[in-house]
Design a protein around this motif. Structure first.
Motif, PDB file in Angstrom:
ATOM      1  N   ALA A  67       0.835  -1.209   0.000  1.00  0.00           N
ATOM      2  CA  ALA A  67       0.000   0.000   0.000  1.00  0.00           C
ATOM      3  C   ALA A  67       0.871   1.260   0.000  1.00  0.00           C
ATOM      4  CB  ALA A  67      -0.896  -0.015   1.228  1.00  0.00           C
ATOM      5  N   VAL A  68       0.492   2.204  -0.840  1.00  0.00           N
ATOM      6  CA  VAL A  68       1.213   3.492  -0.849  1.00  0.00           C
ATOM      7  C   VAL A  68       0.266   4.662  -0.588  1.00  0.00           C
ATOM      8  CG1 VAL A  68       3.064   2.678  -2.375  1.00  0.00           C
ATOM      9  CG2 VAL A  68       1.033   3.759  -3.380  1.00  0.00           C
ATOM     10  N   ALA A  69      -1.014   4.363  -0.387  1.00  0.00           N
ATOM     11  CA  ALA A  69      -1.999   5.441  -0.197  1.00  0.00           C
ATOM     12  C   ALA A  69      -1.589   6.321   0.978  1.00  0.00           C
ATOM     13  CB  ALA A  69      -3.377   4.846   0.044  1.00  0.00           C
ATOM     14  N   GLY A  70      -1.617   7.616   0.748  1.00  0.00           N
ATOM     15  CA  GLY A  70      -1.312   8.580   1.806  1.00  0.00           C
ATOM     16  C   GLY A  70       0.171   8.866   1.971  1.00  0.00           C
ATOM     17  N   LEU A  71       1.039   8.066   1.313  1.00  0.00           N
ATOM     18  CA  LEU A  71       2.478   8.311   1.467  1.00  0.00           C
ATOM     19  C   LEU A  71       2.901   9.526   0.659  1.00  0.00           C
ATOM     20  CD1 LEU A  71       4.084   4.737   1.200  1.00  0.00           C
ATOM     21  CD2 LEU A  71       3.232   5.948   3.225  1.00  0.00           C
ATOM     22  N   GLY A 119       6.727  10.462 -16.732  1.00  0.00           N
ATOM     23  CA  GLY A 119       5.777  10.479 -15.624  1.00  0.00           C
ATOM     24  C   GLY A 119       4.762   9.352 -15.563  1.00  0.00           C
ATOM     25  N   THR A 120       4.887   8.351 -16.409  1.00  0.00           N
ATOM     26  CA  THR A 120       3.847   7.305 -16.414  1.00  0.00           C
ATOM     27  C   THR A 120       3.825   6.513 -15.095  1.00  0.00           C
ATOM     28  OG1 THR A 120       5.408   5.971 -17.692  1.00  0.00           O
ATOM     29  CG2 THR A 120       3.633   7.041 -18.921  1.00  0.00           C
ATOM     30  N   ASP A 121       5.001   6.214 -14.563  1.00  0.00           N
ATOM     31  CA  ASP A 121       5.031   5.474 -13.286  1.00  0.00           C
ATOM     32  C   ASP A 121       4.664   6.404 -12.123  1.00  0.00           C
ATOM     33  OD1 ASP A 121       5.930   3.365 -14.840  1.00  0.00           O
ATOM     34  OD2 ASP A 121       8.041   3.743 -14.390  1.00  0.00           O
ATOM     35  N   THR A 122       5.089   7.659 -12.212  1.00  0.00           N
ATOM     36  CA  THR A 122       4.774   8.640 -11.160  1.00  0.00           C
ATOM     37  C   THR A 122       3.255   8.802 -11.040  1.00  0.00           C
ATOM     38  OG1 THR A 122       6.536   9.842 -12.327  1.00  0.00           O
ATOM     39  CG2 THR A 122       5.692  10.815 -10.279  1.00  0.00           C
ATOM     40  N   ILE A 123       2.599   8.942 -12.185  1.00  0.00           N
ATOM     41  CA  ILE A 123       1.138   9.112 -12.200  1.00  0.00           C
ATOM     42  C   ILE A 123       0.458   7.829 -11.700  1.00  0.00           C
ATOM     43  CG2 ILE A 123      -0.840   9.363 -13.788  1.00  0.00           C
ATOM     44  CD1 ILE A 123       1.023  11.358 -15.380  1.00  0.00           C
ATOM     45  N   SER A 124       1.023   6.689 -12.037  1.00  0.00           N
ATOM     46  CA  SER A 124       0.461   5.423 -11.551  1.00  0.00           C
ATOM     47  C   SER A 124       0.504   5.356 -10.026  1.00  0.00           C
ATOM     48  CB  SER A 124       1.231   4.237 -12.144  1.00  0.00           C
ATOM     49  OG  SER A 124       1.145   4.259 -13.550  1.00  0.00           O
ATOM     50  N   ALA A 176      -0.667   7.744  -3.511  1.00  0.00           N
ATOM     51  CA  ALA A 176       0.497   8.449  -2.961  1.00  0.00           C
ATOM     52  C   ALA A 176       0.480   9.905  -3.418  1.00  0.00           C
ATOM     53  CB  ALA A 176       1.786   7.765  -3.407  1.00  0.00           C
ATOM     54  N   ARG A 177       1.039  10.792  -2.612  1.00  0.00           N
ATOM     55  CA  ARG A 177       1.192  12.207  -3.007  1.00  0.00           C
ATOM     56  C   ARG A 177       2.558  12.323  -3.643  1.00  0.00           C
ATOM     57  NH1 ARG A 177       1.423  15.383   1.753  1.00  0.00           N
ATOM     58  NH2 ARG A 177       1.663  13.477   2.938  1.00  0.00           N
ATOM     59  N   MET A 178       2.586  12.380  -4.982  1.00  0.00           N
ATOM     60  CA  MET A 178       3.843  12.173  -5.691  1.00  0.00           C
ATOM     61  C   MET A 178       4.484  13.455  -6.222  1.00  0.00           C
ATOM     62  SD  MET A 178       4.572   9.021  -5.466  1.00  0.00           S
ATOM     63  CE  MET A 178       6.033   9.069  -6.513  1.00  0.00           C
ATOM     64  N   LEU A 218       8.496   7.693   0.840  1.00  0.00           N
ATOM     65  CA  LEU A 218       8.841   6.717  -0.204  1.00  0.00           C
ATOM     66  C   LEU A 218       9.720   7.383  -1.253  1.00  0.00           C
ATOM     67  CD1 LEU A 218       8.234   3.936  -1.668  1.00  0.00           C
ATOM     68  CD2 LEU A 218       6.351   5.129  -2.814  1.00  0.00           C
ATOM     69  N   VAL A 219      10.864   6.773  -1.532  1.00  0.00           N
ATOM     70  CA  VAL A 219      11.648   7.123  -2.723  1.00  0.00           C
ATOM     71  C   VAL A 219      11.511   5.951  -3.677  1.00  0.00           C
ATOM     72  CG1 VAL A 219      13.940   7.530  -3.685  1.00  0.00           C
ATOM     73  CG2 VAL A 219      13.301   8.620  -1.519  1.00  0.00           C
ATOM     74  N   TYR A 220      11.043   6.254  -4.894  1.00  0.00           N
ATOM     75  CA  TYR A 220      10.804   5.211  -5.901  1.00  0.00           C
ATOM     76  C   TYR A 220      11.679   5.544  -7.104  1.00  0.00           C
ATOM     77  CZ  TYR A 220       8.049   2.499  -9.344  1.00  0.00           C
ATOM     78  OH  TYR A 220       7.640   1.628 -10.321  1.00  0.00           O
TER      79      TYR A 220
END
Ligand code: SAM
Length: 273
Positions: free
Chosen positions: A50-54, A64-69, A75-77, A122-124
């Motif tokens: 889960a990344v919701a709220g991170l 930006g395709t993965d960032t938007i995903s 997540a707040r990206m 999170l750093v992705y």
């Protein structure tokens, strides 16, 4: 030394519009289907959890395709990239896909000057990111500097074993590039790109570096990070060795002949103490 940044930026700037227009990046699907996720993030999901709220930052976010995903997963990206043309495409896509994502132009090594230190959960990063950086220890210090205590790093990346293969051979695996990090870059002059496109390019010289798996892990441990996961995969999400790989229905490419010979990518997870 900074010449590598100018060369690599010019190469990425020229390729970004072609990538955004290519079916390989599925850009239109993000616009027409609000639940669509990139194949990279879909692959990551079981390990990512889960990344919701991170509060997350995607280093070397490209278009930006993965960032938007990740934003679609809650997540707040923020996406960071060196290439202004990549960020133009990323912002356009975020706008069209109605995703609230910030995009910031910077060299990874200057990230702590443009983003708040110790503020990210999170750093992705990954999928063709670390190979553009000369010094993996310096990268690890930026990652640790961005994360808040207990924040986590998620990397899925081409395996250093894959980067050592000369991909121009179509009949066998030839190890011809460094496995370990070296001061000198590998210099390429390649007029193509890794997606389906008819576009032609003129900024083709790039400087790249490999980093051994042990060097990557040691760099993170030296920054006080704790390794929490490491998986090696026999596949990658692009046709890394043309002529020797087949694509599965998830969009992953692996050796057609005895895929167990090659660690093609890895997923590494680490946590800041
Ligand atoms: C293959 S893309 C990886 C992104 C993502 N995995 C994808 O496929 O969309 C590599 C990205 O790294 C960026 N890049 C290269 N060197 C960089 C640097 N020193 N700092 C920040 N971004 C960099 C490029 O501009 C490019 O957008």
């Amino acid at each position: 030394m900074d010449d590598y940044l100018a060369l690599n930026r010019a190469s990425w700037d020229e390729r970004a519009p072609a990538h955004a227009a290519s079916p390989s990046y599925d850009v239109e699907r993000f616009v027409t289907d609000p639940s669509f996720l990139s194949k990279v993030v879909r692959f990551d999901q079981p390990r990512l959890g889960a990344v919701a709220g991170l509060r997350g930052v995607h280093l070397q976010c490209h278009i930006g395709t993965d960032t938007i995903s990740l934003a679609r997963l809650g997540a707040r990206m923020t996406g960071l990239d060196l290439s202004p043309a990549s960020l133009t495409e990323a912002r356009r896509l975020a706008d069209r896909a109605r995703a609230a994502v910030d995009f910031v132009e910077s060299d990874v090594y200057s990230a702590l000057n443009v983003l708040e230190p110790a503020s990210f959960d999170l750093v992705y990063t990954g999928v063709g990111a670390l190979c553009w950086l000369p010094d993996v220890a310096r990268w690890a210090s930026i990652v640790a500097g961005l994360l808040r205590p207990a924040g986590r790093l998620f990397v899925r990346e081409g395996h250093p074993m894959l980067w050592a293969v000369d991909e121009t051979h179509t009949d066998r695996l030839i190890i011809d590039y460094p496995y370990f990090e070296r001061d000198e870059p590998s210099v390429f002059d390649d007029g193509g790109t890794y997606v389906e496109t008819d576009a032609t390019f003129s900024n083709n010289v790039t400087h790249e570096w490999n980093h051994g798996l042990g060097q990557i892990i040691t760099a993170l441990l030296d920054e006080g990070m704790e390794l929490s996961g490491l998986a090696e995969h026999d596949s990658v999400p692009w046709e890394a060795i043309p002529g020797q790989m087949t694509r599965d229905d998830r969009g992953e490419w692996r050796l057609a002949d005895r895929p167990w010979r090659l660690a093609a990518s890895y997923t590494l997870q680490a946590r800041r103490r």
